[in-house]
Scaffold this active site. Structure first.
Site, PDB file in Angstrom:
ATOM      1  N   HIS A  78       0.834  -1.205   0.000  1.00  0.00           N
ATOM      2  CA  HIS A  78       0.000   0.000   0.000  1.00  0.00           C
ATOM      3  C   HIS A  78       0.867   1.253   0.000  1.00  0.00           C
ATOM      4  CE1 HIS A  78       0.568   0.943   4.356  1.00  0.00           C
ATOM      5  NE2 HIS A  78       0.646  -0.368   4.493  1.00  0.00           N
ATOM      6  N   ASP A  80      -0.703   4.308   0.730  1.00  0.00           N
ATOM      7  CA  ASP A  80      -1.275   5.259   1.676  1.00  0.00           C
ATOM      8  C   ASP A  80      -0.538   5.164   3.004  1.00  0.00           C
ATOM      9  OD1 ASP A  80      -2.477   2.667   1.994  1.00  0.00           O
ATOM     10  OD2 ASP A  80      -4.010   3.558   3.268  1.00  0.00           O
ATOM     11  N   GLU A 140      -5.218   1.011   2.673  1.00  0.00           N
ATOM     12  CA  GLU A 140      -4.940  -0.047   3.646  1.00  0.00           C
ATOM     13  C   GLU A 140      -4.963   0.483   5.071  1.00  0.00           C
ATOM     14  OE1 GLU A 140      -2.759  -2.902   6.222  1.00  0.00           O
ATOM     15  OE2 GLU A 140      -2.324  -0.795   5.862  1.00  0.00           O
ATOM     16  N   HIS A 352       4.168   4.316  12.074  1.00  0.00           N
ATOM     17  CA  HIS A 352       3.096   5.141  12.629  1.00  0.00           C
ATOM     18  C   HIS A 352       3.590   6.118  13.706  1.00  0.00           C
ATOM     19  CE1 HIS A 352      -0.504   2.389  11.332  1.00  0.00           C
ATOM     20  NE2 HIS A 352       0.469   2.410  10.426  1.00  0.00           N
TER      21      HIS A 352
END
Length: 380
Positions: A78, A80, A140, A352
């Site tokens: 992914h 994104d 995702e 993240h």
């Protein structure tokens, strides 16, 4: 400092991808950059937008190249990323090399892995027969409604079905190559509602308090032991994640009470079975349940694919990989319907987080691992 990129340099490729802001759901420039990298390598590229707000529109990219009869090997990932947040040491979408690390949102999760795979494609033997495909979504990290599932429909329309699939999620824990994911638990969220009759607390006989009934429901749910785990999966768990009666007033019995639970479950259960079980518990106290099954569990038994990945890791890094099913869900839960699937990628320590970063040597090592896996998968 920015390292000058070449077409086959995973660091330079990663820089180009990171430099395209692509907070989920992603569209636009980041797909244009990837398409421009794949077409010169002989890939047919199918980009398409699908879905509507609030979970779309989403852009997806399907690319494939066939160089003769042989197996079909797929790489999935992914483009994104999650929102960067505030407090970075540098602009999250301006890739920056400091020391031995490349910083930027997506460096680990998972533009770095996509960059490594594109670099690996440059190093494959030209005469290698078979089909290679890339299954790349912009959906995702968010709702995952219009992403990989839509890509699977697109693959079917093109007559594409891989024999093996590698997902480039950041699975490594302490060092590159120490963990391969061969399965994931399923996930289901449920909203439990209990209706009552609002009234004054001094006149309870004229009201019906829903809170005691909801408490009894939650107590019964909390007492459930779904399983003890098995050879490949940890035990399934039920967690109460919210409780709300929406009642700011001290002398009012509320008209309704709600709770939310989340279940992560192993391959001894299905989402539908768990919804039925919780629904029955709630119904005994007059409650109702709404549910959203995010994914079913899957397991790719140790075999050819995990062996290929583990062997390449051993050859490049000297690390003996652990086969694991821990962690959250990924899009492998969908792709496992098509063929054997495993996940392997970079160190997940900074995914993240603020100042997300990947080790330069890990990008180089991952590109070589991906090359070996792809070459050997197509060679049979």
């Amino acid at each position: 400092m920015t390292i000058a990129s070449t077409d086959a340099d995973p660091i330079g490729i990663a820089e180009k991808l990171i430099a395209c802001p692509s907070v989920t759901p992603a569209t636009g420039d980041v797909f244009t950059v990837l398409e421009a990298m794949l077409k010169p390598l002989g890939f047919t590229v199918d980009r398409f937008l699908t879905g509507e707000a609030p979970d779309g529109p989403v852009e997806n990219l399907l690319a494939w190249r066939t160089t003769g009869p042989g197996p079909h090997f797929a790489f999935a990932g992914h483009l994104d990323v999650v929102p960067p947040g505030n407090g970075w040491g540098s602009d999250p979408f301006t890739p920056e090399v400091r020391g031995d690390l490349l910083y930027g949102r997506g460096a680990v999760d998972m533009k770095g892995a996509i960059a490594a795979y594109v670099a690996a494609l440059h190093r494959l033997p030209e005469e290698l027969p078979g089909t290679i495909s890339l299954i790349i979504t912009g959906d995702e990290e968010g709702a995952a409604v219009y992403g990989t599932l839509a890509l699977m429909d697109r693959m079917a329309a093109h007559g594409l079905r891989p024999d093996l699939c590698l997902v480039g999620e950041p699975t490594s824990s302490q060092r590159l190559g120490d963990v391969i994911k061969i399965g994931r638990r399923g996930s289901v969220n449920m909203w439990i509602n209990v209706d009552g009759v609002q009234g004054h607390v001094a006149y309870p006989h004229l009201a019906d308090n829903p809170i005691p009934r909801l408490v009894r429901i939650l107590s019964a749910i909390d007492a459930v032991v779904l399983d003890e785990g098995n050879d490949w999966f940890q035990a399934s768990n039920i967690e109460i994640t919210n409780l709300d009666v929406g009642n700011p007033t001290t002398n009012v019995i509320p008209a309704a009470a709600q709770a939310r639970i989340s279940i992560r479950f192993n391959n001894e259960h299905s989402g539908a079975e768990l919804v039925d079980r919780i629904t029955a518990i709630a119904a005994a106290e007059g409650g109702t349940v709404e549910a959203k099954i995010s994914g079913e569990p899957f397991l790719t038994e140790p075999g050819i694919l995990s062996g290929l990945v583990a062997g390449a890791i051993r050859e490049v890094t000297g690390v003996e990989a652990e086969l694991s099913t821990t962690g959250g869900t990924s899009d492998a839960r969908f792709l496992s319907r098509l063929c054997p699937v495993v996940e392997f990628g970079l160190n997940n320590a900074t995914m993240h987080k603020l100042d997300e970063a990947v080790a330069l040597d890990d990008l180089r090592g991952l590109a070589e691992i991906y090359r070996l896996v792809t070459e050997r998968a197509l060679a049979g």
